[in-house]
Design an enzyme around this catalytic site. Structure first.
Site, PDB file in Angstrom:
ATOM      1  N   HIS A  92      -5.118   2.785 -10.396  1.00 46.05           N
ATOM      2  CA  HIS A  92      -5.295   3.307  -9.042  1.00 46.05           C
ATOM      3  C   HIS A  92      -4.153   4.237  -8.669  1.00 46.05           C
ATOM      4  O   HIS A  92      -4.291   5.137  -7.854  1.00 46.05           O
ATOM      5  CB  HIS A  92      -5.318   2.172  -8.014  1.00 46.05           C
ATOM      6  CG  HIS A  92      -6.429   1.199  -8.218  1.00 46.05           C
ATOM      7  ND1 HIS A  92      -7.754   1.569  -8.207  1.00 46.05           N
ATOM      8  CD2 HIS A  92      -6.423  -0.132  -8.451  1.00 46.05           C
ATOM      9  CE1 HIS A  92      -8.511   0.500  -8.407  1.00 46.05           C
ATOM     10  NE2 HIS A  92      -7.727  -0.538  -8.562  1.00 46.05           N
ATOM     11  N   HIS A 107       5.199   3.538  -5.050  1.00 47.93           N
ATOM     12  CA  HIS A 107       4.066   4.140  -5.760  1.00 47.93           C
ATOM     13  C   HIS A 107       3.650   5.404  -5.023  1.00 47.93           C
ATOM     14  O   HIS A 107       4.227   5.738  -3.981  1.00 47.93           O
ATOM     15  CB  HIS A 107       2.915   3.129  -5.849  1.00 47.93           C
ATOM     16  CG  HIS A 107       2.399   2.752  -4.501  1.00 47.93           C
ATOM     17  ND1 HIS A 107       2.823   1.626  -3.847  1.00 47.93           N
ATOM     18  CD2 HIS A 107       1.541   3.372  -3.655  1.00 47.93           C
ATOM     19  CE1 HIS A 107       2.219   1.566  -2.663  1.00 47.93           C
ATOM     20  NE2 HIS A 107       1.453   2.621  -2.530  1.00 47.93           N
ATOM     21  N   HIS A 118       0.515   8.484  -3.843  1.00 47.82           N
ATOM     22  CA  HIS A 118      -0.855   8.905  -3.560  1.00 47.82           C
ATOM     23  C   HIS A 118      -0.875  10.415  -3.708  1.00 47.82           C
ATOM     24  O   HIS A 118       0.029  11.093  -3.223  1.00 47.82           O
ATOM     25  CB  HIS A 118      -1.245   8.493  -2.140  1.00 47.82           C
ATOM     26  CG  HIS A 118      -1.192   7.003  -1.937  1.00 47.82           C
ATOM     27  ND1 HIS A 118      -2.257   6.175  -2.195  1.00 47.82           N
ATOM     28  CD2 HIS A 118      -0.174   6.193  -1.540  1.00 47.82           C
ATOM     29  CE1 HIS A 118      -1.913   4.915  -1.961  1.00 47.82           C
ATOM     30  NE2 HIS A 118      -0.648   4.898  -1.559  1.00 47.82           N
ATOM     31  N   HIS A 152       5.195   5.591  -1.255  1.00 50.26           N
ATOM     32  CA  HIS A 152       5.302   4.369  -0.440  1.00 50.26           C
ATOM     33  C   HIS A 152       6.283   3.393  -1.077  1.00 50.26           C
ATOM     34  O   HIS A 152       6.071   2.981  -2.215  1.00 50.26           O
ATOM     35  CB  HIS A 152       3.925   3.680  -0.338  1.00 50.26           C
ATOM     36  CG  HIS A 152       2.955   4.430   0.512  1.00 50.26           C
ATOM     37  ND1 HIS A 152       1.591   4.289   0.411  1.00 50.26           N
ATOM     38  CD2 HIS A 152       3.170   5.324   1.518  1.00 50.26           C
ATOM     39  CE1 HIS A 152       1.004   5.072   1.304  1.00 50.26           C
ATOM     40  NE2 HIS A 152       1.932   5.711   1.984  1.00 50.26           N
ATOM     41  N   THR A 209      -3.182   0.029   2.372  1.00 52.53           N
ATOM     42  CA  THR A 209      -4.190   1.100   2.302  1.00 52.53           C
ATOM     43  C   THR A 209      -5.117   0.934   1.100  1.00 52.53           C
ATOM     44  O   THR A 209      -5.885   1.840   0.801  1.00 52.53           O
ATOM     45  CB  THR A 209      -3.530   2.491   2.266  1.00 52.53           C
ATOM     46  OG1 THR A 209      -2.810   2.620   1.036  1.00 52.53           O
ATOM     47  CG2 THR A 209      -2.594   2.696   3.438  1.00 52.53           C
TER      48      THR A 209
HETATM   49 ZN   LIG Z   1       0.359   3.263  -0.934  1.00 49.98          ZN
END
Ligand SMILES: [Zn+2]
Ligand SMILES: *[C@@H]1O[C@H](CO)[C@@H](O)[C@H](O)[C@H]1NC(C)=O
Ligand SMILES: *[C@@H]1O[C@H](CO)[C@@H](O)[C@H](O)[C@H]1NC(C)=O
Ligand SMILES: *[C@@H]1O[C@H](CO)[C@@H](O)[C@H](O)[C@H]1NC(C)=O
Ligand SMILES: *[C@@H]1O[C@H](CO)[C@@H](O)[C@H](O)[C@H]1NC(C)=O
Ligand SMILES: *[C@@H]1O[C@H](CO)[C@@H](O)[C@H](O)[C@H]1NC(C)=O
Ligand SMILES: *[C@@H]1O[C@H](CO)[C@@H](O)[C@H](O)[C@H]1NC(C)=O
Ligand SMILES: *[C@@H]1O[C@H](CO)[C@@H](O)[C@H](O)[C@H]1NC(C)=O
Ligand SMILES: [Zn+2]
Length: 603
Positions: free
Chosen positions: A110, A138, A140, A164, A248
């Site tokens: 992910h 991590h 996004h 994050h 999230t």
């Molecule tokens: Zn995140």
């Protein structure tokens, strides 16, 4: 439980589910084993994704019902609606400068996640109520085609990436933190792409590891000396937004105190590209969620851009088609205004009696005139002017009136009648006398707005659409042009947005409305026509038009410096537009015809 975990895991990889069962189990216990397992594990652990599987973000609610709750993340941060919180003071970071706390980097299918040394990195202060222990950070991101992929957006602007840093309230387990409404603190950093940024610094070092984690579940140790601060760089850590939200990704637990830093980390666009390229993961971000009743705060050091964040054209972040995403907005509701009044579908209502206007003739009722940046508004003296009757069920106190206009070339009324738009529209805004303004905007009939169309006095000057407007409105309805001259004479003094001047000249609302008939009108339930579009308005739109000199009307766009300040027509949905029944106010011609009929009958 164990076997079912196998089922889920295999399903994720697209293989046929395989259930391993001990040979000596009885059928009934096998069934029990299966069903309990299915309930406990499969239902909760169903596979989710951003794209390309059954459970994309709009179906995450099937994976975890928390994802459908009212405190979800990420969100759009509309800076015009953010409040400064003086308690959001400096953070204290422990071991952010340590160059050996970033232990490993992994691709979990992910995202790309960097694990931190246990119990080494801490965050406190910054308005947090506790000390939090950082676990991992991590990312996004978007895709190889340079589509941006931050999770939070600022005034609808999406940055290329977002980082994050995830911390748990000290001494809580992961499960315990997920069950605490402020158990998890996430620090969000936007990552901005530069054309020619450093290709050799800490970000180059970190992204060099992406080549080692191209496959899902790959993990390598970080052996280079890099600190969290090396990655954060020069971001001003005193400037940040704060709100209460959620994880999230499923299970979307509403346990997160969010900190989103205002300044982005600027890194070379070629390094950003490595994330989608090396991992083959694209657009790994959740769409923004509804703010609902939440408030976003900012630290005192945060510079909040002044002025309005919504507009009528496309030159701002929130044009009318995006008003519904503004905080606390009702603009996406089903009783919105303005509307097109289709005269063929209006319904006669005998309860619509005559209005009673109190102090509409007072020549000193206007306190000041102001340019709001969206309209010109005349604010009245308090508790003086009133409206009742006309089918309204309460007495309303008149607060202000304002105008909507087009440009020199185009019409700008908000309501349209059989799709015809008029040059201007005047709105007289009234609040239920028994309510405060705050209560009124939350009450379905808290406000009553009287809408008057404005047309050009001299039909020869009115340009397009002038052919038929004289047919049912004799020129005697021309209003007192002296009053309009006095009113528009204030416009040059309020050229600057937010400026206001006291109104000392003698102008009454009656003078402005002139002889326009106030007995003929449409009635429907609607909303304010500007954000937050509260569905609190009983609308009255008068059929006859107020007539104003063309040159005076033109002063509105010219002096205010903006034009076309009207919201497009909204859908009627299941509403009915009522109109006063013709029989209750027979006009002279109808009376004559009635008499003629009666006479004919008796002869
Ligand atoms: Zn995140
Ligand atoms: C907060 O941090 C800024 C910059 O790091 C510093 O200038 C300021 O003095 C600090 N304020 C407090 C109250 O410690
Ligand atoms: C910072 O991290 C080191 C290990 O890298 C650890 O020994 C030290 O205790 C940490 N500092 C604090 C204040 O926790
Ligand atoms: C801090 O605690 C107060 C009182 O319980 C709570 O209202 C507030 O939301 C908390 N703030 C944060 C950032 O957790
Ligand atoms: C983001 O980067 C661009 C250059 O690529 C720059 O023009 C812009 O100012 C940066 N934005 C911020 C908020 O730093
Ligand atoms: C990462 O990959 C590079 C090149 O493919 C290789 O040289 C290096 O040893 C790998 N590093 C780790 C930690 O596996
Ligand atoms: C508008 O603002 C400008 C600059 O702030 C000022 O010089 C000017 O006098 C203002 N005009 C009016 C009409 O207030
Ligand atoms: C407005 O809504 C109220 C409450 O739903 C209803 O009683 C009333 O008839 C409506 N009025 C109009 C004009 O539709
Ligand atoms: Zn209006």
């Amino acid at each position: 439980m164990m076997s079912c975990a196998v089922v889920c895991k295999d399903a994720k990889k697209g293989k046929k589910p395989v259930v391993w069962v001990p040979f000596d189990m009885h059928l009934s216990s096998i069934l029990l084993f299966l069903s309990v397992g299915a309930l406990l594990k499969c239902a909760a652990g169903s596979e989710w994704c951003y794209t390309g599987c059954e459970h994309t973000p709009s179906h995450w609610g099937d994976v975890s019902s928390f994802c459908l709750d009212k405190r979800q993340s990420p969100i759009d941060i509309a800076t015009g609606y953010v409040k400064t919180d003086p308690n959001l003071l400096n953070f204290t970071f422990v071991n952010f400068t340590s160059q050996n706390v970033i232990k490993s980097i992994t691709n979990n299918g992910h995202t790309v996640k960097c694990k931190l040394a246990e119990d080494a990195v801490e965050v406190s202060g910054g308005g947090l109520n506790a000390t939090y222990s950082a676990l991992q950070f991590h990312f996004h991101w978007g895709d190889k085609e340079h589509h941006p992929g931050s999770e939070h957006t600022i005034n609808r602007h999406r940055y290329p990436m977002e980082m994050h840093i995830v911390s748990l309230k000290k001494d809580l387990t992961v499960q315990g933190a997920k069950e605490d409404s402020e158990g998890i603190a996430v620090l969000g950093f936007f990552i901005n792409a530069t054309e020619d940024g450093d290709m050799s610094g800490p970000w180059s070092t970190l992204t060099s590891y992406l080549a080692n984690i191209t496959s899902v579940d790959a993990e390598v140790n970080i052996t280079h000396a890099i600190s969290i601060n090396d990655l954060i760089g020069s971001v001003d850590l005193t400037k940040f937004y704060r709100y209460m939200g959620s994880l999230t990704t499923p299970d979307c637990n509403e346990a997160v105190v969010w900190t989103v830093f205002q300044e982005p980390i600027n890194i070379n666009k070629n390094l950003i590209q490595l994330f989608p390229m090396k991992t083959s993961l694209s657009n790994v971000y959740r769409p923004t969620q509804n703010l609902n009743t939440r408030q976003v705060y900012a630290s005192p050091a945060t510079h909040l851009p002044p002025g309005h964040s919504w507009c009528y054209d496309d030159h701002c972040s929130y044009s009318p088609s995006y008003w519904h995403v503004l905080p606390h907005s009702h603009c996406g509701g089903e009783r919105q205004s303005p509307i097109n009044i289709d005269t063929k579908t209006t319904v006669e209502d005998e309860n619509l009696d005559d209005f009673t206007f109190t102090k509409f003739d007072d020549k000193h009722a206007i306190k000041y005139i102001t340019n709001t940046g969206h309209a010109v508004k005349c604010v009245l003296k308090e508790d003086m002017v009133e409206v009742s009757g006309g089918g309204l069920e309460h007495v309303y106190s008149t607060l202000q009136f304002h105008f909507h206009w087009g440009s020199h070339e185009s019409d700008g009324s908000e309501h349209t009648v059989d799709s015809k738009r008029y040059p201007m529209e005047m709105h007289i805004v009234n609040k239920r006398k028994d309510l405060t303004l705050e209560q009124a905007v939350q009450t379905p009939d808290g406000l009553a707005v009287l809408g008057f169309f404005i047309q050009v006095t001299d039909s020869t000057k009115s340009g397009g659409g002038s052919e038929h407007h004289e047919t049912n409105s004799p020129s005697q309805s021309t209003s007192d042009m002296d009053a309009w001259k006095k009113l528009t004479s204030y416009l040059p003094a309020i050229k600057n947005i937010s400026s206001q001047v006291e109104v000392t000249k003698e102008i009454s609302i009656d003078d402005l409305l002139g002889k326009v008939s106030r007995a003929e009108f449409y009635r429907y339930n609607g909303s304010l026509t500007t954000p937050s579009c509260n569905e609190a308005v009983v609308w009255t739109v008068f059929k006859e038009t107020v007539k104003v000199d063309d040159n005076l009307m033109k002063m509105f766009p010219t002096q205010a410096g903006y034009h076309d300040v009207f919201r497009p027509a909204q859908q009627l949905h299941s509403r009915t537009i009522y109109t006063k029944s013709a029989s209750s106010t027979p006009g002279p011609i109808i009376q004559f015809l009635l008499l003629a009929c009666l006479c004919a009958f008796f002869i």
